[in-house]
Enzyme design. Structure first.
Site: not given
Ligand code: S3P
Length: 432
Positions: A318, A26-27, A31, A168, A349, A97, A125, A170
């Site tokens: 996660d 997914k990550s 990207r 984070s 969670r 998110g 969020r 993100q």
């Molecule tokens: C992610 C980073 C994580 C993770 C999310 C995916 C990413 O969040 O929990 O499922 O793809 O960069 P945070 O960076 O907010 O911790």
């Protein structure tokens, strides 16, 4: 989610056995979708994530002027060559998110206004965490009490040197994506090394990114060029099956083409500490991402126990729900600390894991930043409230496999946020 809530009954299992190849990470899919949308040329991706979250990233770049051709898990994205079109409607990030925060970084340097919206969970969020660095760079961002809708008034940005107060990936990504299009060299410092897919993806798309132990920097004004990529299987999806297999002495589960990026593979170390036998074979790199085959066998005497805290909690963020959910079946339990971020994920969670463990008859202690789940417990089937959170629905489907009696998972459809195939694949490897 807007979909109708569905229920799933999970019966206890006798064993787990089989071989799986999972949909794309997914990550990484997010990207590649976002950078492919900005790049010049046509990016061709195979094994793209089948989850609704990554579909949100694709529809957003499409609304911003990229051309997206979908053929199952094969996706072609023809990017806008550096300049997004102002969309006619708000950009809908759904439950994701990652889409909202990472896209904010990509859009902040574009001289237009963009509004990003999400579902009720995403609209609760925290978004201040991306507004802070992006406004220091020169963008103007409007939020409602720190939450979406998020309106970005993009502007030419100036590079910053920013230390993230929260571990984070993100936030890091939002800053790097903005830095790519800012004047000067942007540096992002983090106390805990979070997943580095953005750094690797930026390089794959042709940008230069410098890294030291605790910082990443990028010079502005670098163009991106389209890539061809096969996306590795999602290790955070595999986590549910790895933990399930670790519970049954005699289990044998194999994953081909699994993403094993070291910033994501900490679960394999934890499972090894718990006594599971983990074998890793056929390692190779694809666009700088480590990929391999993973085999898991449960220890005959059962799993021991572990404390997860400090940097480990951030790296396993996660995977913590499923680790907590199997805690009762370990010998000495699972203790989790320094994981306050779990409270601001798709659901709280910590609260939901504690409530659902209790519903199954477990003893559990809740802390502001974690949980104590004592080991040596027997759980019974129960009604589980997923809270519309994909990882809670899947974590408790795993806990249900070792419980006595059937378990009803409410809001089971939420699994499709990251892993629509979850229940079908579970049926394929579970022996009853
Ligand atoms: C992610 C980073 C994580 C993770 C999310 C995916 C990413 O969040 O929990 O499922 O793809 O960069 P945070 O960076 O907010 O911790």
């Amino acid at each position: 989610m807007h979909a109708v809530s569905t229920e799933r009954i999970i019966q206890p299992a006798r064993n787990i056995e089989g071989s799986l190849r999972l949909p794309g990470d997914k990550s990484i899919s997010h990207r590649y979708a976002l950078l492919g949308g900005l790049a010049e040329g046509t990016t061709r991706l195979t094994n793209f994530s089948t989850g609704a979250d990554c579909a949100s990233s694709l529809t957003c770049v499409e609304a911003l002027g990229a051309k997206v051709v979908r053929n199952g898990a094969s996706i072609e994205i023809t990017g806008v060559a550096g300049r997004f079109r102002a969309p006619a409607h708000p950009l809908d990030c759904g439950n994701s998110g990652s889409t909202m925060r990472m896209l904010s970084g990509l859009l902040a340097p574009q001289t237009a206004s963009f509004t990003l919206i999400g579902d009720p969970s995403l609209s609760r969020r925290p978004m201040e965490r991306v507004r802070t660095p992006l406004s220091q760079m020169g963008a103007r961002i409007e939020l409602t009490e720190g939450h979406a809708p998020l309106t970005i008034h993009g502007a030419p940005l100036t590079a910053i040197d920013y230390t993230t107060p929260i571990p984070s990936a993100q936030i890091k990504t939002a800053v790097l994506f903005a830095g790519l299009q800012a004047h000067g060299r942007t540096t992002l410092r983090e106390a805990v090394r979070t997943r580095d897919h953005s750094e690797l993806a930026l390089r794959a798309f042709g940008a230069q990114v410098e890294r030291s132990k605790d910082s990443v920097s990028i010079a502005g004004g670098q163009p991106l060029h389209a890539i061809d990529a096969a996306i590795p299987g999602d290790i955070s999806s595999a986590a549910f099956f790895l933990c399930a297999a670790a519970l049954f002495p005699g289990s044998n589960l194999l994953f081909d083409d699994l993403g094993l990026n070291p910033t994501r593979a900490t679960l394999l170390d934890v499972l090894t500490t718990l006594g599971a036998h983990i074998g890793v074979l056929n390692l190779e790199t694809k666009n700088d991402e480590l990929v391999g085959t993973v085999q898991v066998n449960a220890p005959p005497a059962g799993l021991t126990g572990a404390t997860i805290s400090g940097a480990l909690s951030a790296q396993l963020i996660d995977e913590l729900p499923v680790l907590a959910a199997i805690g009762p079946y370990t010998q000495s339990g699972i203790r989790i600390r320094d994981a306050k971020e779990l409270r601001v994920k798709e659901s709280d969670r910590i609260a939901l894991v504690a409530a659902n463990l209790r519903a199954m008859g477990a003893e559990v202690e809740e802390f502001d930043d974690g949980l104590d789940v004592p080991g040596g417990q027997t759980l019974h089937g129960a009604e589980i409230d997923s809270g519309g959170d994909h990882r809670i629905a899947m974590a408790f489907s795993v806990a249900a496999l070792r419980a006595t009696g059937d378990t009803l998972i409410r809001g089971a459809e939420s699994a499709s946020i990251s892993f629509p195939e979850f229940f079908d694949l579970l049926d394929r490897v579970v022996e009853r």
